[in-house]
Design an enzyme around this catalytic site. Structure first.
Site, PDB file in Angstrom:
ATOM      1  N   ARG A 114      -7.683  10.334   1.502  1.00 13.43           N
ATOM      2  CA  ARG A 114      -7.122   9.419   0.459  1.00 13.43           C
ATOM      3  C   ARG A 114      -7.687   9.339  -0.516  1.00 13.43           C
ATOM      4  O   ARG A 114      -7.323   8.728  -1.816  1.00 13.43           O
ATOM      5  CB  ARG A 114      -7.242   7.903   1.130  1.00 13.43           C
ATOM      6  N   HIS A 116     -12.184  -1.608   9.220  1.00  6.21           N
ATOM      7  CA  HIS A 116     -11.288  -2.191   9.748  1.00  6.21           C
ATOM      8  C   HIS A 116     -11.682  -2.756  11.142  1.00  6.21           C
ATOM      9  O   HIS A 116     -11.279  -3.725  11.793  1.00  6.21           O
ATOM     10  CB  HIS A 116     -10.029  -1.411   9.966  1.00  6.21           C
ATOM     11  N   ASP A 163       0.717  -0.998  -0.283  1.00  9.67           N
ATOM     12  CA  ASP A 163       0.165  -0.122  -0.015  1.00  9.67           C
ATOM     13  C   ASP A 163       0.836   1.265  -0.062  1.00  9.67           C
ATOM     14  O   ASP A 163       1.375   1.583   1.044  1.00  9.67           O
ATOM     15  CB  ASP A 163      -0.887  -0.039   1.202  1.00  9.67           C
ATOM     16  N   ASP A 218     -10.364  -7.538  -0.054  1.00  9.57           N
ATOM     17  CA  ASP A 218      -9.816  -6.730   1.000  1.00  9.57           C
ATOM     18  C   ASP A 218      -9.348  -7.671   2.014  1.00  9.57           C
ATOM     19  O   ASP A 218      -9.822  -8.895   2.131  1.00  9.57           O
ATOM     20  CB  ASP A 218     -10.751  -5.578   1.586  1.00  9.57           C
ATOM     21  N   LYS A 232      -9.589   0.733  -5.659  1.00 14.90           N
ATOM     22  CA  LYS A 232     -10.277   0.392  -4.342  1.00 14.90           C
ATOM     23  C   LYS A 232     -11.115   1.555  -3.889  1.00 14.90           C
ATOM     24  O   LYS A 232     -10.787   2.764  -4.128  1.00 14.90           O
ATOM     25  CB  LYS A 232      -9.379  -0.273  -3.351  1.00 14.90           C
ATOM     26  N   HIS A 233     -12.154   1.154  -3.154  1.00 17.02           N
ATOM     27  CA  HIS A 233     -12.858  -0.114  -2.782  1.00 17.02           C
ATOM     28  C   HIS A 233     -14.297  -0.022  -3.280  1.00 17.02           C
ATOM     29  O   HIS A 233     -15.220   0.532  -2.830  1.00 17.02           O
ATOM     30  CB  HIS A 233     -13.032   0.211  -0.979  1.00 17.02           C
ATOM     31  N   ARG A 249       3.853   2.741   2.942  1.00 24.93           N
ATOM     32  CA  ARG A 249       4.533   1.864   3.780  1.00 24.93           C
ATOM     33  C   ARG A 249       6.161   1.971   3.865  1.00 24.93           C
ATOM     34  O   ARG A 249       6.853   1.979   4.926  1.00 24.93           O
ATOM     35  CB  ARG A 249       4.370   0.496   3.461  1.00 24.93           C
TER      36      ARG A 249
END
Length: 340
Positions: free
Chosen positions: A130, A173, A56, A244, A160-161, A64
């Site tokens: 995002r 999450h 990601d 996901d 996504k998503h 990351r």
């Protein structure tokens, strides 16, 4: 996923399992570009054709790899800083999509799970900046430019998503969000960026762990209606569908990890993700040991990154220098606005 910056005996066991198809990397797997390159090469040597390697690397909150890589601005920065000049915003999105992809390809990473195609409707904090914008047209144009830039660097894109996470408050999450809007409303807003990028060759899509209750009772990632009727049928998507992360709270309704993986694949996913849960990964691999889908395999072959320059040669490129300066400009302006 992997435990650290080097492959362990447990990692080797997992990656050599016949049901393993790829690796998703996190910050714990990274200390420097050179270390990352060695790790990627070691993973690639395990199998032929090599395992897909993903990360990601959206920019903003979700990046990351940082030290030794360009710090990328959040997707919202393009519209926030350059929205009055859409042509300039699209140019910036294309150049930073290229920059993200060129740096990842320089160390051997095949692709990033990006771009985010959700709309920022002011409801979802987990999406927020995002998202490229709040309108379907702007998201389509900016994310489309990002995708073209990544493609120029030899990398596929995974939108996504699907069909859109921007219309719910809950974070998937942590909980199972429910979006009660009708299909017509979703087609008019959230689905348009997906349709636009599919028409322009989008290679991968990740569905949301969200229930769209007016359309189907299952979360999109476990829904034959969304994945087969709408995505494959109505939108004519021919690329790879990734689930996901099956360790997210919103996936728990599908059962244990083995049951979640089966449900996602039967709904229409080509590959399932299990992140940060080694016991869950083992359970899924055991469940899928004899699973084989030749159509899915043929789709996934297209995700391997094209040959690319190493980091040293990349940094000699004028386009890289210009893109790095643009990223710094957008990041600095965004930080200044936040401080104000």
């Amino acid at each position: 996923d992997l435990l650290g910056t080097e492959l362990t005996a447990e990692d080797h066991e997992l990656l050599l399992h016949p049901a393993a198809g790829g690796v998703i990397l996190f910050s714990r797997n990274f200390s420097s570009p050179k270390q990352l390159y060695r790790l990627v090469q070691e993973i690639h040597k395990l199998r032929s054709p090599h395992l897909l390697i993903a990360v990601d690397q959206e920019g903003g909150r979700v990046q990351r790899f940082r030290d030794g890589f360009t710090v990328l601005p959040a997707a919202a920065s393009f519209e926030q800083r350059l929205g009055a000049d859409l042509r300039a915003a699209k140019h910036a999105a294309r150049e930073l999509g290229w920059l993200m992809a060129a740096e990842l390809r320089a160390v051997g990473v095949d692709f990033s799970f990006a771009p985010v195609l959700d709309l920022n409707l002011g409801l979802s904090s987990v999406i927020g900046d995002r998202a490229f914008a709040d309108s379907a047209d702007k998201v389509s144009q900016l994310a489309g430019a990002w995708m073209l830039g990544a493609r120029e660097a030899g990398m596929v894109s995974v939108g996504k998503h699907f069909p859109g996470h921007g219309g719910v408050v809950a974070d998937s999450h942590l909980a199972l969000p429910v979006d009660d809007r009708a299909l017509d409303a979703l087609l008019e807003q959230d689905l348009r960026p997906f349709a636009r990028l599919i028409d322009n060759g989008l290679e991968g899509i990740m569905p949301a762990h969200v229930i769209y209750s007016a359309c189907d009772g299952q979360p999109a990632g476990f829904s034959q209606y969304w994945l087969q009727e709408v995505l494959r049928g109505r939108l004519r998507f021919q690329g790879v569908i990734f689930s996901d992360d099956l360790s997210m709270a919103a996936a728990e309704q599908a059962g244990c990890y083995g049951e979640r993986s089966r449900a996602a694949l039967e709904a229409g996913c080509d590959m399932v993700l299990v992140c940060n849960k080694p016991t869950g990964a083992h359970e899924v691999l055991d469940e899928l040991e004899s699973y084989h889908d030749p159509v899915a395999h043929s789709r996934m072959v297209r995700l391997h990154g094209r040959p690319a320059r190493d980091m040293d040669r990349l940094r000699e490129d004028t386009r890289w220098h210009d893109a790095v300066a643009l990223a710094a400009q957008l990041s600095a302006e965004n930080n200044l606005a936040l401080n104000l």
